[in-house]
Scaffold this motif. Sequence first.
Motif, PDB file in Angstrom:
ATOM      1  N   ARG A  86      11.550   7.138   5.123  1.00 22.54           N
ATOM      2  CA  ARG A  86      10.358   7.372   5.941  1.00 22.54           C
ATOM      3  C   ARG A  86       9.142   6.631   5.410  1.00 22.54           C
ATOM      4  O   ARG A  86       8.029   6.836   5.897  1.00 22.54           O
ATOM      5  N   VAL A 145       3.858  12.065   9.648  1.00 25.31           N
ATOM      6  CA  VAL A 145       3.662  10.759   9.011  1.00 25.31           C
ATOM      7  C   VAL A 145       3.188  10.897   7.572  1.00 25.31           C
ATOM      8  O   VAL A 145       2.823   9.900   6.943  1.00 25.31           O
ATOM      9  N   SER A 148       3.884   8.315   4.682  1.00 25.67           N
ATOM     10  CA  SER A 148       4.410   7.084   5.286  1.00 25.67           C
ATOM     11  C   SER A 148       3.289   6.073   5.505  1.00 25.67           C
ATOM     12  O   SER A 148       2.124   6.436   5.653  1.00 25.67           O
ATOM     13  N   VAL A 165      -3.652   9.245  11.734  1.00 26.32           N
ATOM     14  CA  VAL A 165      -2.685   8.937  10.679  1.00 26.32           C
ATOM     15  C   VAL A 165      -3.158   9.511   9.347  1.00 26.32           C
ATOM     16  O   VAL A 165      -2.394  10.160   8.619  1.00 26.32           O
ATOM     17  N   GLY A 170      -0.873  10.222   6.133  1.00 25.83           N
ATOM     18  CA  GLY A 170      -0.248   8.909   6.046  1.00 25.83           C
ATOM     19  C   GLY A 170      -1.246   7.802   5.772  1.00 25.83           C
ATOM     20  O   GLY A 170      -2.440   8.043   5.556  1.00 25.83           O
ATOM     21  N   HIS A 171      -0.751   6.593   5.776  1.00 28.99           N
ATOM     22  CA  HIS A 171      -1.554   5.389   5.581  1.00 28.99           C
ATOM     23  C   HIS A 171      -1.239   4.440   6.737  1.00 28.99           C
ATOM     24  O   HIS A 171      -0.252   4.623   7.448  1.00 28.99           O
ATOM     25  N   TYR A 172      -2.050   3.425   6.924  1.00 31.99           N
ATOM     26  CA  TYR A 172      -1.814   2.543   8.064  1.00 31.99           C
ATOM     27  C   TYR A 172      -2.121   1.093   7.733  1.00 31.99           C
ATOM     28  O   TYR A 172      -2.962   0.785   6.886  1.00 31.99           O
TER      29      TYR A 172
END
Length: 206
Positions: A86, A145, A148, A165, A170-172
């Motif tokens: 993931r 997320v 991820s 996110v 999570g990160h993007y």
Amino acid sequence: MQGRIHPLPAVLGLVAVAVLVCRTGLQGIARFGRQYGTPLAHALGFRRGPTPSASTLSQTLRRIDPQQLEAALGRWIAGRLTPDARAHVALDGKCLRGSRDGDVPGPHRVAAYAPHAAAVLGQIRVDAQTNEHQAALALLGIVPVGGSVLTGGATFCPRDVAAAVVDGGGHYVLTAKDNQPGLVADIEAGLGFEDAARGLAAATSP
């Protein structure tokens, strides 16, 4: 025989297996079940009798909420993935292959895909009242997320998608294009400053 009760997981399993071997119509799915008979029926969880007819499949599938099913499948898949599988989640929007009907375009989906696991964690239909950006926001509400890195094209670059996110843990890494001119200008200015700073440092270093 009328009134036979079939377990829903078995019905969905039959549909999934039949589609995997390109039996996409209800008649084809029903024939597939009858063709392989009792061994397949028992393996899928049917307790007795033949697998469902096309009319039974139609009645059953019409009662299922697609988004609830997508969310349940996404949770089931996500719960079985390792953290490494993931680590990367890609957002993408596509029309379903082979779904176009003459001049009528096929259904459009935004999906969250885990490439390391070759698994779709969830997908949402993009209808006439929405767009990929809004569908992505809805999808991020049901797909976990946390931990991820989420990637996506310029369609998913608006601030609210990035915020969703981050809020989900999570990160993007998102592409910035002309649909976000202010952001592109800031990035170019920042990169220009970095280049200038490196040039100045090189020029003044002993």
